[in-house]
Design an enzyme around this catalytic site. Sequence first.
Site, PDB file in Angstrom:
ATOM      1  CB  SER A  79      45.040   2.103  78.499  1.00  0.00           C
ATOM      2  OG  SER A  79      44.947   1.703  79.855  1.00  0.00           O
TER       3      SER A  79
ATOM      4  CE1 TYR B 117      39.889   1.869  78.047  1.00  0.00           C
ATOM      5  CE2 TYR B 117      41.317   0.659  79.558  1.00  0.00           C
ATOM      6  CZ  TYR B 117      41.003   1.822  78.870  1.00  0.00           C
ATOM      7  OH  TYR B 117      41.812   2.920  78.997  1.00  0.00           O
TER       8      TYR B 117
END
Length: 305
Positions: A156, A182
């Site tokens: 990501s 994350y």
Amino acid sequence: MIVTPFGFDATALDVVDGLDLAGRRAVVTGAASGIGVETARALVAAGADVVLAVRDLDAGSRVAANIAATTHRPAPAVAALELTDLDSVRAFAVSWAGPLHILVNNAGVMAAPETRTARGAELQFATNHLGHFALALWLHPALAAAGDARIVAVSSTGHQVSPVIFDDLHFRFRPYDPWLAYGQSKTANILFAVEATRRWAADGIVANALMPGAIYTNLQRHTGGRGSGRVPPELIKSAEQGAATSLLLAARPELAGVGGRYFYDGAEQETLDARSGSLGGVARYALDAQNAKRLWEVSEQLVEP
């Protein structure tokens, strides 16, 4: 820099159009929802023999039936895989027989509340990186047997939020921040691709990482369903579009033998020394060979019995 015709609007089915993947065996993790479904659908449509590796077998079976109905191909197999449980990961790997040509490490969790696994690992690092690392490590013989295997690591642009903090991987000293956790896990996905390619290219195995785009799926269950809220509406993709770059790396002949790189919208991304402010680009620390080697060695220790 590698650029392909498969940009923002391309779908997974567009990418495999005209390809014949008959005889190639694939595993897609997290294939019961979101872009995992569309990744598996496109692989099946192109003739691959696909296994949906999922936490929820009932959900996986429903997806398999839907894929069979929409592709007019035999339904993909469904197998249990809980990435935060290394016993489950090992059981999946041990049960595999024969070569494995495509491994799509797609499953993930985003911005989760502070949670630890039974072994004490921070949940996002455990799910997004460690479980997938162990899966690839223990499937190495099957990947090597294929002779030309590809590993796809779904990362990501969130990796730009944080490098891997080796001195505090599990937020035992730092105040927990769901986005930093994350970001660290998504950086780890890219570093895995770098080091897996370095170690395993001689076995015919390459790995690449990618940013699928901004797609609203179950991944956003911890963020009110809308991700970070900072992506303009015109940049939001469908799940079919979000799976396109995964299929590019998994199946297109143009990517044969290519590894250790990071892609978005069908193109290799430029290396950044500061956050891009966009969805593109890859942080230099995420491609750093020393970081990649160190993470591999640490990860090996963390997945030991």
